[in-house]
Design an enzyme around this catalytic site. Sequence first.
Site, PDB file in Angstrom:
ATOM      1  N   ASP A 351       0.839  -1.190   0.000  1.00 15.63           N
ATOM      2  CA  ASP A 351       0.000   0.000   0.000  1.00 15.63           C
ATOM      3  C   ASP A 351       0.883   1.253   0.000  1.00 15.63           C
ATOM      4  O   ASP A 351       1.966   1.263   0.605  1.00 15.63           O
ATOM      5  CB  ASP A 351      -0.894  -0.030   1.250  1.00 15.63           C
ATOM      6  CG  ASP A 351      -1.835   1.148   1.328  1.00 15.63           C
ATOM      7  OD1 ASP A 351      -2.592   1.365   0.374  1.00 15.63           O
ATOM      8  OD2 ASP A 351      -1.797   1.860   2.352  1.00 15.63           O
ATOM      9  N   GLU A 380       1.670  -0.186  -5.037  1.00 16.16           N
ATOM     10  CA  GLU A 380       0.632   0.772  -5.419  1.00 16.16           C
ATOM     11  C   GLU A 380       1.318   2.050  -5.884  1.00 16.16           C
ATOM     12  O   GLU A 380       1.830   2.826  -5.088  1.00 16.16           O
ATOM     13  CB  GLU A 380      -0.290   1.083  -4.238  1.00 16.16           C
ATOM     14  CG  GLU A 380      -1.368   2.088  -4.615  1.00 16.16           C
ATOM     15  CD  GLU A 380      -2.085   2.705  -3.426  1.00 16.16           C
ATOM     16  OE1 GLU A 380      -3.102   3.409  -3.640  1.00 16.16           O
ATOM     17  OE2 GLU A 380      -1.641   2.512  -2.278  1.00 16.16           O
TER      18      GLU A 380
END
Length: 658
Positions: A351, A380
């Site tokens: 993330d 990400e």
Amino acid sequence: MECSWVFHNSYDAYFRAPFGAVPCRTKITLRLEIEDPLFSGSAAVRVRRQGAGTEHINMDLYQDREERKVFQAEIAAPEDPGWLWYYFVIEKEGMVFYYGNNGEKLGGQGELWMGSYPPEYQITVYREGPPPPQWFREGIIYQIFADRFFAGSGGQALHMKKGCFIHDRWEDTPVYFQHPYTGAYIFDFFGGNLEGVKEKLPYLKEMGVSIIYFNPIFQSPSNHKYDTGDYHQIDPMLGTNEIFQDLCQRAREMGIQIILDGVFSHTGSDSIYFNKEGNYPDLGAYQSQESPYYPWYRFEEFPRKYDCWWGIETLPNVNEMEPSYREFIIDGPDSVLRYWIKQGAKGWRLDVADELPDEFIAGFRKVMKETDPAAVLIGEVWEDASNKVSYGNWRQYLLGDELDSVMNYPFRNILIHFVLGLKDGWKTHQALMSLSENYPRYHFYTTMNLLGSHDVARILTVLGEAPLESSLPKPEQAMFRLAPEQKELAVRRLKLLCLWQMTFPGVPAVYYGDEAGMEGYDDPLNRGTYPWGKENMELVDWYQRVICLRNRYQVLRTGAWFPVYAQGDVYGYVRKITNHRDLFHEQAKNGTALILLNRNPREKVSVPVHVGRWCPQEMKDLLAEKEVGFHGEWEEICLGPLEGKLYVKEEDHETEQG
């Protein structure tokens, strides 16, 4: 400036060889063409190494014809990964001209500049290594937000949380609201869980899925779980660690691997580690400077003022380079990374990779590969990951020591802009070629190619040209559904983009429910429940059909990619395997696939394709299920409104050997 007399095209191997990103120490040939029979000046190339100086290299005359002169220079990529940047300097009749990248910095044909330095061309220099494992690079990803996918265990919610509520109806609309007195968010839950995912494994297998990517499933107070409470425990509302192990085992038996979402730039304030709310017995960093977790966080005024993610107090940032934190997440014998790989996970999605130091990502990948060499690490990243700058630092995601793959949001944007008529075929070609040029080859062919995710509006809503989200108040957003004619158009467009996604280089990723026709604006409306029993079966059947074709034909998974048509409303490309070796140098059947896509919703088009160069004489139209013959050098191929064509020919072993 008009530049008809100077030319360089970085997409063309005649002008730059080899094409695109290069391994360290590669020799690179650069050429510049000048069409001026009276030219008697000079040409040079200025090459800048990122973080170092600029070198001015005089170019030699390579070719001299009556109307054209070609100048050439050779440069060498450095021994260490990084970036090279270049542009050309032309001296003519006492004047100095600069030729560099185009204004959009997409590579390819450049522009002439006078009086100011031009944008530079990019060369990514990477450390060469093996490609991601076969299970990943040839896979189909299905992203699951576990609370919203399916409620197993008889549909009963597991282990209710304090301060939350459970919807009575699976069909309800997700909602965020705040407590009227405290202002704290009250999270809604629907009861989806890991047992539900186990029960739906046959559905995923039938669709052709081979990888599940879970949004966070570790213990936390929220429904989204990006505020981790305990990294070593599955959230009780979703299941247990033992249920996760069993899920991994059953999925693996069906040819499906599982990737977890790792949230390591921050924790939750309601966690073992910070424990602001006092819900855990351990001494948290918020409670005492004597806490073993205190060094993980950055306090400005202990305890009430601390660094947090984007100013959200429930998400205190961590210092990722703190040794005790790295030991806990990465290096320790029972680290979070090692623990979940041992439980059955096959990889991680990081993330907000931009928030993580390069050293942290590189260290994470190193230990992950030591634990399981076949595991993968995805980041990400929302932009071109080859030249991303975050917090003033040039990120090294694709230079060989960090990420195996990235979420390909640029791919999503390119396809949407094309099908909605915002960019024509040529602009689409430039945008895709820019990624192909900037990314190391293995990265370009293994990016996570998505159309939807938990962070963007549902793709059907976008393709139906719903009103801008900012134009509607939240209650109207929640109630909005596409009108029948909008939905029909959106479904046709999505079928076209699905065909594109499943035949393009990369690893296709389906966000749960997109294949069933789910709608919704951004979070939380893009996180609704899967409509079991109320799916759009036209879309479900189409996804299953096209994924099946990708899984059946090797050339669609690992064939080299060549654009063949990019004008107006049409984009087309070829995938090819030759000499019995695919893009990853693995033994494979020779094969050719021709893909043509017409975005026009009302008009058919006739497309001239140079089949003599790219295609065998006999191919199969897979969507029309018929054989076709290409017997000329060029073939006019007719495409109906919003129609895609997929022609394939794979040689059988007898043909190859004969």
